[in-house]
Design a protein around this motif. Sequence first.
Motif, mmCIF file in Angstrom:
data_model
loop_
_atom_site.group_PDB
_atom_site.id
_atom_site.type_symbol
_atom_site.label_atom_id
_atom_site.label_comp_id
_atom_site.label_asym_id
_atom_site.label_seq_id
_atom_site.Cartn_x
_atom_site.Cartn_y
_atom_site.Cartn_z
ATOM 1 N N GLY A 8 40.228 -15.529 -26.721
ATOM 2 C CA GLY A 8 40.168 -14.147 -26.246
ATOM 3 C C GLY A 8 41.405 -13.356 -26.643
ATOM 4 N N LYS A 9 42.586 -13.976 -26.510
ATOM 5 C CA LYS A 9 43.823 -13.297 -26.907
ATOM 6 C C LYS A 9 43.842 -13.036 -28.408
ATOM 7 N N ALA A 10 43.397 -14.006 -29.195
ATOM 8 C CA ALA A 10 43.374 -13.840 -30.651
ATOM 9 C C ALA A 10 42.437 -12.705 -31.053
ATOM 10 N N LEU A 11 41.269 -12.646 -30.412
ATOM 11 C CA LEU A 11 40.331 -11.563 -30.729
ATOM 12 C C LEU A 11 40.897 -10.206 -30.305
ATOM 13 N N GLY A 12 41.594 -10.169 -29.174
ATOM 14 C CA GLY A 12 42.215 -8.921 -28.730
ATOM 15 C C GLY A 12 43.287 -8.441 -29.702
ATOM 16 N N PRO B 251 38.926 -24.031 -20.765
ATOM 17 C CA PRO B 251 39.420 -22.708 -20.348
ATOM 18 C C PRO B 251 40.626 -22.249 -21.163
ATOM 19 N N GLU B 252 41.513 -23.180 -21.517
ATOM 20 C CA GLU B 252 42.671 -22.823 -22.334
ATOM 21 C C GLU B 252 42.234 -22.368 -23.725
ATOM 22 N N LEU B 253 41.272 -23.060 -24.295
ATOM 23 C CA LEU B 253 40.759 -22.667 -25.615
ATOM 24 C C LEU B 253 40.099 -21.289 -25.551
ATOM 25 N N ALA B 254 39.328 -21.026 -24.492
ATOM 26 C CA ALA B 254 38.662 -19.730 -24.353
ATOM 27 C C ALA B 254 39.692 -18.611 -24.187
ATOM 28 N N ARG B 255 40.748 -18.865 -23.397
ATOM 29 C CA ARG B 255 41.808 -17.865 -23.215
ATOM 30 C C ARG B 255 42.492 -17.564 -24.542
#
Length: 93
Positions: free
Chosen positions: A37-41, A30-34
């Motif tokens: 997601g932030k990097a893509l944003g 979950p930390e990696l996915a978060r």
Amino acid sequence: MIFAFGLPSGSEWFWIFVVVFLLFGAKKLPELARGLGKALGEFHKAKEEFEKEVREASKVQTEEPVSKGSPFPTPEGTVPRITEKEESSKGGV
């Protein structure tokens, strides 16, 4: 087996997920996915800002007045040449 460059498809995604799960464990996923997601944003926001700056720069560039005369100065002692277009717009012959 054919090797192609591009996005993985089908069972390849499954094996990629299994390897990531084994490397990082269930608690870190979950930390990696978060983080992803932030990097893509942030990447998307930076791309939009860049496109906005390019649009504004091109808008400013097209709004600058275009000079009607020659960009080169006329040598001293000579008369500037009047084109037929300029002559007709002034009401001449």
